[in-house]
Design an enzyme around this catalytic site. Structure first.
Site, mmCIF file in Angstrom:
data_model
loop_
_atom_site.group_PDB
_atom_site.id
_atom_site.type_symbol
_atom_site.label_atom_id
_atom_site.label_comp_id
_atom_site.label_asym_id
_atom_site.label_seq_id
_atom_site.Cartn_x
_atom_site.Cartn_y
_atom_site.Cartn_z
ATOM 1 N N ASP A 53 -33.996 -21.358 24.612
ATOM 2 C CA ASP A 53 -34.950 -21.381 23.498
ATOM 3 C C ASP A 53 -34.983 -19.988 22.911
ATOM 4 O O ASP A 53 -35.139 -19.017 23.639
ATOM 5 C CB ASP A 53 -36.356 -21.729 24.009
ATOM 6 N N TRP A 70 -0.035 6.465 -0.306
ATOM 7 C CA TRP A 70 1.369 6.825 -0.490
ATOM 8 C C TRP A 70 1.600 8.226 0.099
ATOM 9 O O TRP A 70 0.767 9.119 -0.060
ATOM 10 C CB TRP A 70 1.710 6.822 -1.995
ATOM 11 N N ARG A 79 4.269 2.780 -12.429
ATOM 12 C CA ARG A 79 5.633 3.303 -12.474
ATOM 13 C C ARG A 79 6.419 2.638 -13.616
ATOM 14 O O ARG A 79 7.568 2.248 -13.441
ATOM 15 C CB ARG A 79 6.339 3.061 -11.133
ATOM 16 N N LYS A 83 18.378 -2.216 0.970
ATOM 17 C CA LYS A 83 17.036 -1.613 0.983
ATOM 18 C C LYS A 83 16.234 -2.367 -0.078
ATOM 19 O O LYS A 83 16.540 -2.291 -1.259
ATOM 20 C CB LYS A 83 17.138 -0.126 0.641
ATOM 21 N N TRP A 84 15.249 -3.127 0.366
ATOM 22 C CA TRP A 84 14.451 -3.993 -0.520
ATOM 23 C C TRP A 84 13.141 -3.269 -0.804
ATOM 24 O O TRP A 84 12.265 -3.198 0.052
ATOM 25 C CB TRP A 84 14.216 -5.336 0.175
ATOM 26 N N ASP A 85 13.040 -2.762 -2.001
ATOM 27 C CA ASP A 85 11.904 -1.916 -2.359
ATOM 28 C C ASP A 85 10.843 -2.718 -3.109
ATOM 29 O O ASP A 85 11.096 -3.831 -3.593
ATOM 30 C CB ASP A 85 12.415 -0.754 -3.234
ATOM 31 N N MET A 86 9.669 -2.146 -3.271
ATOM 32 C CA MET A 86 8.555 -2.792 -3.972
ATOM 33 C C MET A 86 7.574 -1.678 -4.316
ATOM 34 O O MET A 86 6.917 -1.152 -3.439
ATOM 35 C CB MET A 86 7.928 -3.793 -2.990
ATOM 36 N N ASN A 87 7.539 -1.296 -5.593
ATOM 37 C CA ASN A 87 6.919 -0.015 -5.918
ATOM 38 C C ASN A 87 5.633 -0.036 -6.724
ATOM 39 O O ASN A 87 5.287 0.965 -7.334
ATOM 40 C CB ASN A 87 7.944 0.872 -6.643
ATOM 41 N N CYS A 107 10.855 -1.737 2.120
ATOM 42 C CA CYS A 107 10.335 -0.482 1.604
ATOM 43 C C CYS A 107 9.313 -0.837 0.540
ATOM 44 O O CYS A 107 9.490 -1.815 -0.177
ATOM 45 C CB CYS A 107 11.501 0.311 1.002
ATOM 46 N N ASP A 150 7.793 7.815 1.795
ATOM 47 C CA ASP A 150 8.544 8.674 0.872
ATOM 48 C C ASP A 150 8.351 10.137 1.239
ATOM 49 O O ASP A 150 9.025 11.005 0.700
ATOM 50 C CB ASP A 150 8.054 8.465 -0.569
HETATM 51 C C1 GLA Z 1 10.720 4.234 -3.826
HETATM 52 C C2 GLA Z 1 11.324 4.371 -2.453
HETATM 53 C C3 GLA Z 1 12.293 5.535 -2.448
HETATM 54 C C4 GLA Z 1 13.367 5.305 -3.490
HETATM 55 C C5 GLA Z 1 12.733 5.101 -4.849
HETATM 56 C C6 GLA Z 1 13.759 4.682 -5.866
HETATM 57 O O1 GLA Z 1 9.865 5.281 -4.114
HETATM 58 O O2 GLA Z 1 10.341 4.515 -1.486
HETATM 59 O O3 GLA Z 1 12.865 5.672 -1.177
HETATM 60 O O4 GLA Z 1 14.142 4.202 -3.128
HETATM 61 O O5 GLA Z 1 11.717 4.098 -4.805
HETATM 62 O O6 GLA Z 1 13.217 4.463 -7.096
#
Ligand code: GLA
Length: 735
Positions: A54, A199, A443, A476-480, A526, A548
């Site tokens: 309770d 970053w 960017r 290297k497959w990036d995404m910024n 990346c 970076d």
């Molecule tokens: C990002 C990646 C870097 C490089 C640049 C290229 O900043 O982290 O290592 O590849 O893009 O534009």
């Protein structure tokens, strides 16, 4: 390892040699969390831990008011009945009600572990490695079913969990909150450790004591992010690297997430992790289902190094896939910091040739090889080679690199587009954007609407053609940039709540298609450095560019922080030029390499510009790494001294059989007239004698007396100066 069901008391006991996880069906029919921690005996009767009492202001079952969910610990709690804390899930029904009442219906215990379609998941290779429990619950009124999955491994102190919602009713239901896991703990005497940053300073450990209220870390950026990482630790007050209890919680997911601990005023903790509920709404039609991402719980009583080692081994062996998962990673040379986008074939070949002379195994061509791409304002999305820079195409360059005896790797940033590109001009509706509103830029680029099949197909066609035509060994497959205006043009209003999740599913799907076509390909993920270095990604890409920020001193912190939740073999780490491009700091080539060894290792500079003396050092560094990378990337990693706590950092690796080890220590700033500081090693065989370049020692000496790491005040020698580091290799002497 086993999962035992005690039918009389409806209790489930999952255990292995180290841990127990006990669930009991409670009086309302929902599963309760009875215990998680060090292994206890298996017996019937742990449901004594279910509370009936309770208590003023609490509400309870109509048939038994003394049973309130608020006072109990649930496995997968809901909000709306008698539990006033935050729920693990929320379903929105057609009449506007959010109340669900899931009750135990059946269960199933089987060997091994099922995968999750379209999502990353731990796996087994043999059925006897793990057992999986599925508890099926149903909500009588609506026909919804809920499946709770639990996997326990024989040789790892972990429990993996996920859930499935199935609509067996007649009306569509909206899932508006779906955690992968919720764990109620009986107290809150924990320190919460998260890994956050930004970053160029990813995964800094941040600690705070849990107290009444909510402690959380989350990302609403559309990716796991550098700001928040989907991995947290709850540790006891006295837990340190080598002793004490801690729980790790890791989410295998790369999109928006939340991990939170809610401490109520009775002192219990509710820990949960899953897809962030903000902007999430997934309609489940009759006959449809939704599977959550997977989350992994780790438990230790032996300190944080032990907890990390569990995750390192588990993720290397049962999350990463393909031929690279346990292979020594190729030593690479990347042209990014050497040339940025200002290169032609001759320049690239001259850098590659010098790398080859030094012993590099993989040459990687970074951004700038495609479209009209001379800087980051244009060309992104146009995945056709820029023949002005590379007259014989990527295939021609790749052939020349292969002829030198190296592998060849290539940079892509598939998920993005510059407005100044052929792709955007042809398909302005292929981006995430709200019609009629501004499209934010980052960017100078926008985010492609990966949820569209035609976008996925374009990217798949472009990437697979280039990979096969040019015989690419590594991507290297990036995404910024992060996602904004997350709106999918052409989708219904209701479906907009699915876009963040569909986006990451589409990224996974594209990876999966490429992996199926090119099983030998090595992927490095990346995201402007380590902004998507999470457990989900490791299922597709066994390594991730750590940051970076390649400054050796900064990398100490980043790699130290990353090592809490992710294997050393997954941390992309390079020696780059000096002064460093992010900090302007000048470190010796030795120290730059001594830090970069603890990762995948490579170079990111024009080796032609080094002095002969430094180039010779590079050759020896590569030879050193070839000899020891198996140990570094596959051994047990111990953090010894934290760069966040003082002027020194030290870590070491030990082989599984303890016959070999490497210690690395770093002194950031020079100290005048230093004392005699020692570091105690860990994980060695106390009875083994180890030879080092400083002499022979027993493991017991090295672990209890230690090794001196301060520079010796020898007046005949010039002081080493700032950013000093040293590597000591220990080879066991077989007697
Ligand atoms: C990002 C990646 C870097 C490089 C640049 C290229 O900043 O982290 O290592 O590849 O893009 O534009």
């Amino acid at each position: 390892m086993d999962i035992v069901y005690h039918g009389k008391t409806k209790e489930f006991h999952l255990f292995n040699d180290d841990i127990s996880y006990i669930i009991g069906i409670m009086p309302d029919g929902s599963p309760g969390q009875l215990y998680f921690g060090k292994r206890v005996h298996d017996r019937e009767g742990y449901s004594r831990l279910i509370i009936r009492e309770d208590r003023s202001m609490a509400v309870g079952l109509p048939s038994d008011e003394r049973f309130s969910l608020e006072m109990n610990r649930s496995e997968y709690p809901s909000f709306g009945t008698s539990d006033m804390r935050h729920p693990a899930f929320e379903l929105l029904y057609d009449n506007g009600s959010h109340v669900s009442a899931f009750k135990y219906m059946s269960h199933d215990i089987r060997d091994g572990k099922p995968g999750i379609e379209g999502l990353p998941a731990l796996y087994t290779e043999k059925d006897d490695e793990a057992k999986t429990l599925k508890i099926v619950l149903s909500d009588e009124l609506t026909g919804m079913e809920l499946e709770l999955f639990y996997t326990i491994y024989a040789s790892h102190p972990v429990v993996a969990r996920s859930v499935v919602f199935r609509n067996k009713g007649k009306e569509a239901v909206s899932l508006v909150r779906c955690m992968s896991l919720s764990l109620d703990l009986p107290d809150h005497d924990y320190i919460w450790m998260q890994f956050s940053g930004a970053w160029a300073r990813e995964k800094y450990p941040v600690e705070r004591k849990l107290d009444w209220g909510i402690t959380a870390i989350a990302s609403l950026r559309g990716h796991s992010s550098a700001n928040a990482n989907p991995f947290v630790i709850l540790k006891r007050k006295h837990t340190d690297e080598s002793a004490g209890e801690a729980i790790g919680l890791s989410l295998l997911y790369s999109g928006n997430f939340i991990t939170q601990a809610e401490v109520d005023t009775y002192g219990t903790t509710r820990l949960m992790t899953g897809i962030h509920p903000e902007r999430f709404l997934w309609e489940i039609c009759p006959g449809g289902s939704f599977h959550s991402p997977e989350a992994v719980l780790v438990w230790t009583q032996n300190g944080l190094n032990d907890l990390s080692q569990t995750l390192h081994t588990l993720y290397r062996r049962r999350l990463c896939r393909g031929p690279w998962r346990e292979k020594e990673r190729p030593i690479l040379l990347n042209n990014w910091e050497a040339t940025m986008m200002d290169f032609d074939e001759e320049k690239i070949l001259s850098i590659a040739k010098k790398g080859c002379e030094a012993g590099v195994e993989l040459f990687v061509l970074d951004d700038g090889w495609f479209g009209a791409r001379d800087d980051d304002t244009g060309g992104l999305g146009d995945w056709y080679v820029n023949t002005g820079k590379l007259p014989d195409g990527i295939a021609g360059l790749s052939r020349r690199i292969h002829d030198m005896g190296m592998k060849f790797g290539l940079w892509f940033e598939p998920e993005m587009v510059n407005p100044d590109s052929e792709l955007y001009r042809a398909h302005p509706d292929w981006v995430l954007a709200v019609p009629g509103r501004d499209r934010s830029l980052g960017r100078h680029q926008m985010v492609l609407d990966m949820t569209k099949e035609e976008v996925q197909d374009y990217l798949y066609e472009r990437m697979s053609s280039i990979i096969s035509e040019a015989d690419i060994d590594y991507v290297k497959w990036d995404m910024n940039r992060t996602i904004s205006e997350c709106f999918s043009i052409g989708r219904s209003a209701k479906e907009q709540g699915t876009v963040y999740h569909r986006y990451i599913l589409a990224v996974y799907r594209l990876y999966e298609r490429l992996i199926a076509d090119f099983p030998e390909l090595l992927f490095e993920s990346c995201a402007s450095g380590g902004a998507r270095h999470d457990a989900g990604m490791l299922y597709y890409a066994p390594q991730a560019w750590g940051s970076d920020d390649t400054d050796a001193v900064e990398r100490l912190k980043i790699q130290y922080g990353t090592s809490y939740g992710y294997p050393i073999a997954s941390i992309g780490s390079h020696v780059s030029e000096c002064p460093n491009q992010q900090t302007g700091r000048v470190c010796s080539i030795e120290t730059r390499a001594n830090v970069a060894y603890f990762g995948t290792f490579g170079y990111e500079l024009d080796l032609n510009e080094l002095s002969d003396e430094d180039f010779d050092k590079v050759r020896s560094q590569i030879a050193f790494m070839k000899k020891y990378r198996g140990l570094i990337q596959g051994g047990r990693f111990y953090r010894l001294l934290s760069p966040f706590e003082g002027n020194y950092c030290a870590w070491m690796v030990v082989s599984d059989d303890k016959s070999r080890a490497i210690l690395a220590y770093y002194r950031v700033l020079a100290e005048p007239n230093p004392g005699h500081r020692r570091v105690k090693l860990q994980g060695l065989d106390p009875d083994m004698r180890y030879s080092t370049d400083e002499g022979e020692y027993y493991g017991s000496e090295l672990m209890n007396i230690g090794i001196e790491i301060s520079a010796k005040p020898d007046p005949s020698r010039r002081p080493e100066g700032d950013y000093y580091s040293r590597i000591i290799v220990m080879e066991g002497i077989q007697s």
